[in-house]
Design an enzyme around this catalytic site. Sequence first.
Site, short mmCIF file in Angstrom:
data_model
loop_
_atom_site.label_atom_id
_atom_site.label_comp_id
_atom_site.label_asym_id
_atom_site.label_seq_id
_atom_site.Cartn_x
_atom_site.Cartn_y
_atom_site.Cartn_z
N GLY A 158 -20.90 6.79 2.87
CA GLY A 158 -19.90 7.16 1.87
C GLY A 158 -20.56 7.30 0.51
O GLY A 158 -21.40 6.48 0.12
N LYS B 72 0.87 -1.19 0.00
CA LYS B 72 0.00 0.00 0.00
C LYS B 72 0.90 1.22 0.00
O LYS B 72 2.04 1.17 0.47
CB LYS B 72 -0.88 0.01 1.26
CG LYS B 72 -2.12 0.86 1.13
CD LYS B 72 -3.25 0.12 0.43
CE LYS B 72 -4.43 1.02 0.16
NZ LYS B 72 -5.57 0.27 -0.37
N GLY C 279 -19.09 4.03 -2.64
CA GLY C 279 -20.43 4.24 -2.08
C GLY C 279 -21.47 4.56 -3.14
O GLY C 279 -22.57 3.99 -3.16
N GLY D 81 -18.56 8.26 -2.36
CA GLY D 81 -17.45 8.44 -3.31
C GLY D 81 -17.54 7.37 -4.37
O GLY D 81 -18.63 6.92 -4.73
N ASN D 82 -16.39 6.95 -4.86
CA ASN D 82 -16.37 5.94 -5.91
C ASN D 82 -17.15 4.69 -5.49
O ASN D 82 -18.10 4.27 -6.17
CB ASN D 82 -14.89 5.58 -6.23
CG ASN D 82 -14.78 4.42 -7.19
OD1 ASN D 82 -15.39 3.37 -6.99
ND2 ASN D 82 -14.02 4.57 -8.25
P1 NAD Z 1 -13.61 8.19 -2.17
O1 NAD Z 1 -12.61 9.18 -1.74
O2 NAD Z 1 -14.05 8.16 -3.60
O3 NAD Z 1 -14.94 8.30 -1.27
C1 NAD Z 1 -14.94 8.38 0.11
C2 NAD Z 1 -16.33 8.88 0.52
O4 NAD Z 1 -16.46 8.83 1.94
C3 NAD Z 1 -16.64 10.33 0.12
O5 NAD Z 1 -17.97 10.40 -0.32
C4 NAD Z 1 -16.49 11.09 1.44
O6 NAD Z 1 -17.28 12.27 1.47
C5 NAD Z 1 -17.04 10.05 2.39
N1 NAD Z 1 -16.66 10.22 3.78
C6 NAD Z 1 -15.49 10.61 4.31
N2 NAD Z 1 -15.59 10.63 5.67
C7 NAD Z 1 -16.83 10.21 5.96
C8 NAD Z 1 -17.53 10.00 7.16
N3 NAD Z 1 -16.97 10.20 8.35
N4 NAD Z 1 -18.81 9.58 7.09
C9 NAD Z 1 -19.41 9.36 5.90
N5 NAD Z 1 -18.79 9.53 4.74
C10 NAD Z 1 -17.52 9.97 4.77
O7 NAD Z 1 -13.00 6.76 -1.74
P2 NAD Z 1 -13.42 5.34 -2.29
O8 NAD Z 1 -12.48 4.96 -3.36
O9 NAD Z 1 -14.88 5.30 -2.52
O10 NAD Z 1 -13.03 4.44 -1.03
C11 NAD Z 1 -13.89 4.30 0.09
C12 NAD Z 1 -13.39 3.15 0.94
O11 NAD Z 1 -13.34 1.95 0.16
C13 NAD Z 1 -11.99 3.31 1.52
O12 NAD Z 1 -11.93 2.69 2.78
C14 NAD Z 1 -11.12 2.55 0.53
O13 NAD Z 1 -9.90 2.11 1.10
C15 NAD Z 1 -12.05 1.40 0.22
N6 NAD Z 1 -11.74 0.71 -1.03
C16 NAD Z 1 -11.77 1.38 -2.22
C17 NAD Z 1 -11.50 0.69 -3.39
C18 NAD Z 1 -11.60 1.35 -4.73
O14 NAD Z 1 -11.54 0.64 -5.74
N7 NAD Z 1 -11.82 2.65 -4.81
C19 NAD Z 1 -11.15 -0.67 -3.34
C20 NAD Z 1 -11.14 -1.33 -2.12
C21 NAD Z 1 -11.43 -0.62 -0.96
#
Ligand code: NAD
Length: 415
Positions: free
Chosen positions: A223, A112, A228, A225-226
């Site tokens: 969440g 990571k 959620g 983001g991507n």
């Molecule tokens: P992202 O940055 O696109 O989205 C994160 C989201 O969480 C945003 O909408 C942000 O506003 C929200 N957020 C932040 N703090 C918050 C809180 N306290 N309460 C509610 N919402 C909150 O990130 P992502 O890529 O969607 O990743 C989210 C999680 O999934 C992370 O833990 C990441 O490690 C995990 N993950 C992502 C991937 C991937 O392919 N993107 C793969 C495996 C795991």
Amino acid sequence: MQNLFQNAMVQLDKVVQMKNFSREDGPVSGWSELITRLQQPDRDIRISIPVKMDDGTLKIFEGYRVEYNNTLGPYKGGIRYHPETEINEVKALAFWMVLKCAVVGIPMGGGKGGVTVDPKKLSKNELERLSRGWARGLSDVLGPHKDVPAPDVNTTPEIMTWIADEYSKITGDTTGAVITGKPLSGGGSEGRDTSTAQGGFYVFDALQKELGLPEVCRVVVQGFGNVGSNVAEIFTQRGHKVAAISDSKGGIYNNEGLNIEKLLEYKKTTGSLFDFPGSRNITNEELLKTECDLLIPAAFENQITVENASEIKAKAVLELANGPTTPEADEILFKKNIPVIPDILANSGGVTVSYFEWVQNLKNEHWSEKEVFEKLEPMLKNASLEILEKAHKSNTHLRMGAFIRALERIKEKMV
Ligand code: NAD
């Protein structure tokens, strides 16, 4: 609260105690040796990244790459840009990557990376210089057969392209296989952007009946983001109801189910979820305690803790974020009979399609989205059922089932 790496080590310790892997079980290649090896990374690297800012000043950022274990293949894992990112967080995430790759059975190890930075405070040019600086500082350890990063929180396909480009300038390797999560035009894989969410759905689909969940589930997502937003869309398309969703500012609730497509547009124009027509605003704390069939944490770590676990009213939890449940909260949910589908299984669709991208780059192939998801679905469904069986056999929760399956795979290959 313990740091994230300590949480991860508590989880490992639990497996050791449960399976009673003693320290005297054999001189080499035994369980004790495997556990000892997995208590620390192969190496953790911290670099200083000097970045010329737009105003002409020089700023130094701290960057990381943790190469945790490569028994199963090249180190693999995303890069996180966040103001609170620090080495213990990166180490924990790298440890979970080792197990995640092993759980699904892909030939990759775990790593990571990260940078302590608030990317929203940088201009695009500054962000590019920072990302290229990260690649330069680590170019000797990265490589298609050594260490293959990917995106994570706040890192985008464009950032992956900058890193791939910088790496190819330094090494002459133009396969693009040094990094995954690239845009399609830069050698990325079809389906990568939705793969974590899609994979989460396949895992849910495999376990839905086994866990006694209804045909149409009321879903709550933390969440937007991507992961959620995509998972909310996929569950809606499959006929489930997303009753509540949140971002870092807070969330919204509608008992009849939210229209996610319209919500995406709404957030784009207003910058927030609040006051979305037909819904009421709620806090993130309220969201976690909402009565539902499935709670999907898809934001950050340490969200379900000893403070709120006893108030969780979901019938099951699908962990799409990494490390959203603390070890103490895990035990509380287990006692309440709330199954937690663990991160290392639930969100492994992302790394699996990353692995597909790496294979396509090395073979100079391009697979259709249909091909990608046709390969992904059986891998995740098989992994889900295997883990369920492991958990049942050992009379434990799914996280321990997943750890046991992953550790068995690593042990088989460890010399
Ligand atoms: P992202 O940055 O696109 O989205 C994160 C989201 O969480 C945003 O909408 C942000 O506003 C929200 N957020 C932040 N703090 C918050 C809180 N306290 N309460 C509610 N919402 C909150 O990130 P992502 O890529 O969607 O990743 C989210 C999680 O999934 C992370 O833990 C990441 O490690 C995990 N993950 C992502 C991937 C991937 O392919 N993107 C793969 C495996 C795991």
